[in-house]
Design a protein around this motif. Structure first.
Motif, PDB file in Angstrom:
ATOM      1  N   ASN A  86       0.852  -1.200   0.000  1.00 48.42           N
ATOM      2  CA  ASN A  86       0.000   0.000   0.000  1.00 48.42           C
ATOM      3  C   ASN A  86       0.885   1.248   0.000  1.00 48.42           C
ATOM      4  O   ASN A  86       1.867   1.317   0.738  1.00 48.42           O
ATOM      5  CB  ASN A  86      -0.903   0.017   1.228  1.00 48.42           C
ATOM      6  CG  ASN A  86      -1.953  -1.069   1.157  1.00 48.42           C
ATOM      7  OD1 ASN A  86      -2.091  -1.733   0.126  1.00 48.42           O
ATOM      8  ND2 ASN A  86      -2.690  -1.247   2.238  1.00 48.42           N
TER       9      ASN A  86
ATOM     10  N   LYS B 150       2.867  -3.679 -10.709  1.00 49.28           N
ATOM     11  CA  LYS B 150       2.432  -4.890  -9.990  1.00 49.28           C
ATOM     12  C   LYS B 150       2.727  -4.787  -8.491  1.00 49.28           C
ATOM     13  O   LYS B 150       2.175  -5.515  -7.688  1.00 49.28           O
ATOM     14  CB  LYS B 150       3.100  -6.131 -10.581  1.00 49.28           C
ATOM     15  CG  LYS B 150       4.625  -6.131 -10.521  1.00 49.28           C
ATOM     16  CD  LYS B 150       5.192  -7.441 -11.062  1.00 49.28           C
ATOM     17  CE  LYS B 150       6.691  -7.568 -10.888  1.00 49.28           C
ATOM     18  NZ  LYS B 150       7.516  -6.706 -11.747  1.00 49.28           N
TER      19      LYS B 150
ATOM     20  N   CYS C 289       2.058  -2.220  -6.637  1.00 53.27           N
ATOM     21  CA  CYS C 289       1.118  -1.343  -5.925  1.00 53.27           C
ATOM     22  C   CYS C 289      -0.207  -2.057  -5.703  1.00 53.27           C
ATOM     23  O   CYS C 289      -0.888  -2.427  -6.657  1.00 53.27           O
ATOM     24  CB  CYS C 289       0.911  -0.047  -6.725  1.00 53.27           C
ATOM     25  SG  CYS C 289      -0.260   1.065  -5.932  1.00 53.27           S
ATOM     26  N   SER C 290      -0.589  -2.267  -4.428  1.00 53.63           N
ATOM     27  CA  SER C 290      -1.904  -2.867  -4.141  1.00 53.63           C
ATOM     28  C   SER C 290      -2.938  -1.758  -4.048  1.00 53.63           C
ATOM     29  O   SER C 290      -3.833  -1.668  -4.873  1.00 53.63           O
ATOM     30  CB  SER C 290      -1.880  -3.641  -2.831  1.00 53.63           C
ATOM     31  OG  SER C 290      -0.713  -4.401  -2.723  1.00 53.63           O
TER      32      SER C 290
END
Ligand code: AMP
Ligand code: GLY
Length: 432
Positions: free
Chosen positions: A2, A23, A25-26
């Motif tokens: 996050n 990829k 970054c949630s």
């Protein structure tokens, strides 16, 4: 992972757009963000200088990385605040330490740093109230034009280029004695005027290794033909036709490398961007200023040109793998044009509804509309919320073509009093 992004301009919209393509970054949180950043994550309405609240939000949302957009929290020491707190020291801040941020936060600090590290810059002297009379004598014998700079942050307004000694003396007194910029002008740097073409080069560093991530030319004046008041920036173009490999090499060996070596020698912790404000005098580069962050609107051309995973680049600062990253650029010409509120950079109104003709805009698949001063109102309309409202970026065959595409997109956007410069990139009109 996050991520929390601090800021609310076109710069932050461009960063949000790129960070969320990764990829790594949630979830992205943007504080405070704008109407444009909403499509990439959650906007949180807090002040970028309120470190305690930023800490609370970071813990609540399991934030592992904070990307800092504007200079103020950097100069105020956000990096040091987080690293020195047991609860937050694990968070990776893309930011210099307060000491590193002095490169932007104090003109006197940055001039001394350049002098110590043999980095080409204009000759200068610094004065305070204590040696005001000496400063006056210095101005009287100085060649013209002469440049006066408030030492501290002055929102881009702290520089006076005086063409007469009389004007210089008045400006000097205004700054030092009448404290025109408050504490920021309690010290004044007086420097030689450099005559040439300005450009900015952007670097990311961990204070030891570095990567050049792009360059741009900014159009700072409000009026067509570079006339009128200074603004935060009315448009940018990149790449620059005059920035040859040989000139870039010179910038790297004479300016970038000694800067990074200087940080290392002086034990200055730096995990973020360096914005080199340069001027090309004849065939030689000189530093006009350092900024400890990305530029706005420079980011809106620099970031779209990067064919890399930006979040991975950020991670590489902390993984010590910066040297393994290969920076790939989109080789097309890129331009951004900033649409501003009527009256900017002076007084302007907010809250004007922005209308987008989306059926037309959709056809421009090599353009991106970045929001700056915008927000959504209670009816869910997008309305103006600042001086600089939108930055429309386009890719094209050449600079003229990219600028033309942005102008066409802007003709499908409307708000009361909307203004933009129609001559961005004018010097490069005939170049491919
Ligand atoms: P700064 O805040 O230091 O970036 O200065 C603002 C603007 O003033 C720069 O973008 C330049 O256009 C101009 N400027 C600053 N220093 C000089 C200098 N030594 N010679 C010529 N122009 C300068
Ligand atoms: N566009 C100039 C700056 O960001 O400082």
């Amino acid at each position: 992972m996050n991520i929390l992004l601090l800021g609310s301009g076109g710069r932050e919209h461009a960063l949000a757009w790129k960070i969320t393509q990764s990829k790594h970054c949630s979830l992205l949180f943007i504080a405070p963000g704008n109407a444009g950043t909403l499509q990439y994550g959650k906007n949180i309405n807090i002040n970028v200088n309120d470190f305690e609240t930023i800490k609370k939000i970071s813990i609540e949302n399991n934030i592992e990385m904070i990307v800092v957009g504007p200079e103020e929290p950097l100069v105020k020491g956000i990096y040091d605040f987080f690293i020195n707190d047991e609860e937050t020291k694990h968070i990776k801040l893309i930011a210099p330490s307060a000491n590193g941020a002095q490169l932007e936060g104090s003109k006197a600090f940055s001039k001394k740093f350049m002098q110590r590290n043999n980095i080409p810059t204009a000759a200068y002297a610094e004065f305070t109230k204590e040696n005001f009379e000496e400063g006056k004598s210095y101005i009287k014998q100085h060649s013209l034009p002469v440049v006066l700079k408030a030492d501290g942050l002055a929102a881009g307004k702290g520089v006076v280029i005086a063409t007469t000694t009389e004007d210089a003396l008045i400006a000097f007194e205004e700054m030092l004695i009448h404290q025109q910029f408050g504490e920021a002008s309690s010290k004044v740097v007086i420097e030689e005027f450099l005559d040439g073409i300005e450009l900015s080069v952007f670097v990311i560093t961990n204070g030891k290794d570095y990567k050049i991530i792009g360059h741009a030319k900014d159009y700072k004046r409000i009026g067509v033909g570079d006339t009128g008041l200074n603004t935060g920036g009315m448009g940018c173009v990149s790449p620059l036709p005059f920035l040859t490999d040989a000139f870039m090499q010179k910038i790297e060996t004479k300016i970038i490398q000694p800067t990074i070596q200087g940080l290392q020698k002086e034990n200055i912790i730096y995990n973020g961007f360096i914005f080199f404000g340069l001027i090309k005098v004849g065939a030689e580069p000189f530093v006009i200023e350092y900024n400890c962050r990305m530029g706005d609107p420079e980011t809106e051309v620099v970031i779209p040109r990067l064919n890399i995973d930006l979040t991975e680049l950020f991670l590489s600062i902390y993984n010590n793998t910066l040297n393994d990253i290969v920076i790939e650029f989109d080789e097309r010409a890129c331009a951004t044009i900033v649409a501003v509120s009527k009256g900017y950079p002076g007084v302007y109104e907010k809250g004007k509804v922005i209308e987008f003709d989306n059926s037309t805009i959709r056809q421009f698949d090599s353009s991106i509309i970045f929001h700056a001063g915008t927000k959504t109102n209670e009816h869910n309309d997008v309305v103006t919320n600042g001086g600089r409202v939108l930055a429309v970026t386009s890719f094209g065959r050449n600079i003229a073509n990219a600028v033309q595409l942005s102008k066409e997109v802007l003709s499908s956007i409307h708000f009361e009093g909307m203004y933009f410069r129609n001559d961005i990139g004018y010097e490069f009109k005939s170049q491919n």
